[in-house]
Design a protein around this motif. Structure first.
Motif, PDB file in Angstrom:
ATOM      1  N   LYS A 180       0.828  -1.210   0.000  1.00 11.40           N
ATOM      2  CA  LYS A 180       0.000   0.000   0.000  1.00 11.40           C
ATOM      3  C   LYS A 180       0.862   1.260   0.000  1.00 11.40           C
ATOM      4  O   LYS A 180       0.567   2.228  -0.725  1.00 11.40           O
ATOM      5  N   LEU A 181       1.934   1.265   0.783  1.00 14.53           N
ATOM      6  CA  LEU A 181       2.837   2.410   0.791  1.00 14.53           C
ATOM      7  C   LEU A 181       3.518   2.565  -0.569  1.00 14.53           C
ATOM      8  O   LEU A 181       3.715   3.695  -1.049  1.00 14.53           O
ATOM      9  N   HIS A 182       3.872   1.449  -1.193  1.00 16.32           N
ATOM     10  CA  HIS A 182       4.483   1.505  -2.527  1.00 16.32           C
ATOM     11  C   HIS A 182       3.530   2.131  -3.531  1.00 16.32           C
ATOM     12  O   HIS A 182       3.937   2.956  -4.366  1.00 16.32           O
ATOM     13  N   GLU A 183       2.251   1.783  -3.461  1.00 14.34           N
ATOM     14  CA  GLU A 183       1.267   2.375  -4.369  1.00 14.34           C
ATOM     15  C   GLU A 183       1.147   3.880  -4.135  1.00 14.34           C
ATOM     16  O   GLU A 183       1.029   4.656  -5.091  1.00 14.34           O
ATOM     17  N   CYS A 184       1.172   4.298  -2.885  1.00 16.40           N
ATOM     18  CA  CYS A 184       1.083   5.745  -2.584  1.00 16.40           C
ATOM     19  C   CYS A 184       2.300   6.486  -3.130  1.00 16.40           C
ATOM     20  O   CYS A 184       2.157   7.556  -3.741  1.00 16.40           O
ATOM     21  N   THR A 203      10.690   3.901  -5.512  1.00 18.22           N
ATOM     22  CA  THR A 203       9.542   3.933  -4.608  1.00 18.22           C
ATOM     23  C   THR A 203       9.403   2.637  -3.812  1.00 18.22           C
ATOM     24  O   THR A 203       8.917   2.661  -2.673  1.00 18.22           O
ATOM     25  N   ALA A 204       9.811   1.513  -4.385  1.00 18.81           N
ATOM     26  CA  ALA A 204       9.749   0.248  -3.639  1.00 18.81           C
ATOM     27  C   ALA A 204      10.702   0.270  -2.449  1.00 18.81           C
ATOM     28  O   ALA A 204      10.349  -0.161  -1.340  1.00 18.81           O
ATOM     29  N   GLN A 205      11.914   0.790  -2.644  1.00 20.07           N
ATOM     30  CA  GLN A 205      12.880   0.883  -1.544  1.00 20.07           C
ATOM     31  C   GLN A 205      12.393   1.846  -0.473  1.00 20.07           C
ATOM     32  O   GLN A 205      12.588   1.614   0.730  1.00 20.07           O
ATOM     33  N   MET A 206      11.740   2.947  -0.885  1.00 17.61           N
ATOM     34  CA  MET A 206      11.200   3.904   0.078  1.00 17.61           C
ATOM     35  C   MET A 206      10.135   3.241   0.951  1.00 17.61           C
ATOM     36  O   MET A 206      10.120   3.428   2.178  1.00 17.61           O
ATOM     37  N   ALA A 207       9.233   2.466   0.324  1.00 16.50           N
ATOM     38  CA  ALA A 207       8.195   1.773   1.099  1.00 16.50           C
ATOM     39  C   ALA A 207       8.809   0.775   2.065  1.00 16.50           C
ATOM     40  O   ALA A 207       8.359   0.645   3.220  1.00 16.50           O
TER      41      ALA A 207
END
Length: 346
Positions: A180-184, A203-207
């Motif tokens: 969900k965080l990756h989608e955001c 964005t995947a690493q950030m999530a």
């Protein structure tokens, strides 16, 4: 059988928007119709339009869609486009390897006393290497979208890091939070591409980083604080009325590690912060007396009957206090509102 489409740049942008909307609403029938139409459409000479409109990347994401039919159709379409890209690159490499034709110099003409009339020379045709360089740009733009390995991107590319799913932890709650965080983050990156420019944003690493620090901070995914922090982050990262928050995270103004510990009020937008500040100011002024409010608000005070011995201003006030026996006159305590000088007399 769907009718073939003419894949102009505007048409590719429109199809990408339709795919994105259908993915958000999980409309598998619409996704299949669009993929079928793209499968029968001619892509020769249209690979650059597919790349610039993000249509290729959206189709690549559909390869991992929850619906098996959509995933299979998207995989076939992606493979077809990839074959077209490889064929274009191969033809470009063959053209570049062809040696240029050497022109033999003409034999020297006999010397003549009178200078002959010369006609203007025709412009020389472009060389084979120049033609190959011009035709390679299309294949390079399309291959950056659908390539299997990491490909260096040019400044005109619309994304800087290849999309990938988040890593699995084995805990279904944590995996769902990461997804969900990756989608955001991914949705925010697409809306703020003009601010990112050529900045690399995974964005995947950030999530994954945010979720790991949430686990470290709250001690696991089963506690209430972990779930409450997740709900707050998803709400503020997806809030269209608060674009500054997601933009600050993606551009590096806010550290990703701080999202797990920062106060919820710090995630609010500028308008909400100004409204809170205004309410606090009004509450503070409501507790003031008339004199303090006038001084705080900068309003002019009426002239009094006494003159300040220091600044000679008439903005003065006084009160009478009985400090001695009842038959003695009262003591006047005076205050200057201009310079705050205080004095008293009987």
């Amino acid at each position: 059988m769907s009718e073939p489409l003419i894949l102009t740049l505007d048409e590719c942008v429109r199809l990408n928007e339709r795919l994105t909307k259908a993915v958000a609403n999980k409309m598998s029938a619409d996704l299949l119709d669009i993929i079928d139409a793209l499968s029968v459409s001619e892509v020769k000479g249209k690979l650059k339009n597919i790349s610039e409109s993000n249509l290729g990347r959206t189709v690549g994401k559909l390869c991992k869609f929850s619906d098996a039919d959509v995933s299979a159709a998207a995989t076939v379409l992606k493979k077809k486009w990839q074959e077209r890209v490889d064929a274009s690159k191969k033809s470009t490499a063959t053209a570049a390897a062809t040696p240029p034709v050497k022109v033999e110099p003409h034999a020297a003409a006999p010397k003549v006393e009178a200078a002959p009339k010369t006609e203007p020379l025709a412009p020389s045709p472009p060389s084979t290497a120049e033609c190959a360089a011009a035709s390679s740009s299309e294949a390079a733009n399309a291959s950056s979208t659908m390539g299997n390995g990491p490909v260096p991107l040019s400044s005109s590319s619309s994304f800087s890091v290849q999309w990938r799913p988040t890593k699995k932890t084995g805990d279904p709650v944590r995996d769902q939070v990461r997804t969900k965080l990756h989608e955001c983050f991914e949705a925010g990156r697409e809306l703020n591409e003009k601010f990112l420019r050529e900045q690399s944003t995974d964005t995947a690493q950030m999530a994954e980083d945010v979720e790991n620090h949430m686990v470290e901070t709250f001690g696991g995914s089963n506690c209430k604080e972990y779930k409450a922090r997740f709900r707050s982050l998803v709400f503020n990262l997806s809030d269209k009325k608060n674009p500054d928050f997601i933009r600050g995270v993606l551009t590096g103004q806010l550290f990703v590690k701080e999202l797990a510990t920062m106060e919820v009020r710090e995630m609010a937008g500028e308008e909400v912060k100004k409204q809170r500040q205004l309410h606090a100011e009004q509450a503070k002024m409501a507790l003031m007396d008339e004199k303090t409010y006038k001084l705080y608000a900068g309003k002019n005070t009426e002239d009094g009957i006494l003159k300040c011995p220091r600044c000679k201003s008439m903005k003065t006030e006084y009160i009478e206090v009985q400090t001695r026996s009842a038959d003695e006159p009262t003591t006047k305590k005076c205050t200057c509102n201009a310079c705050d000088y205080r004095w008293k007399f009987c």
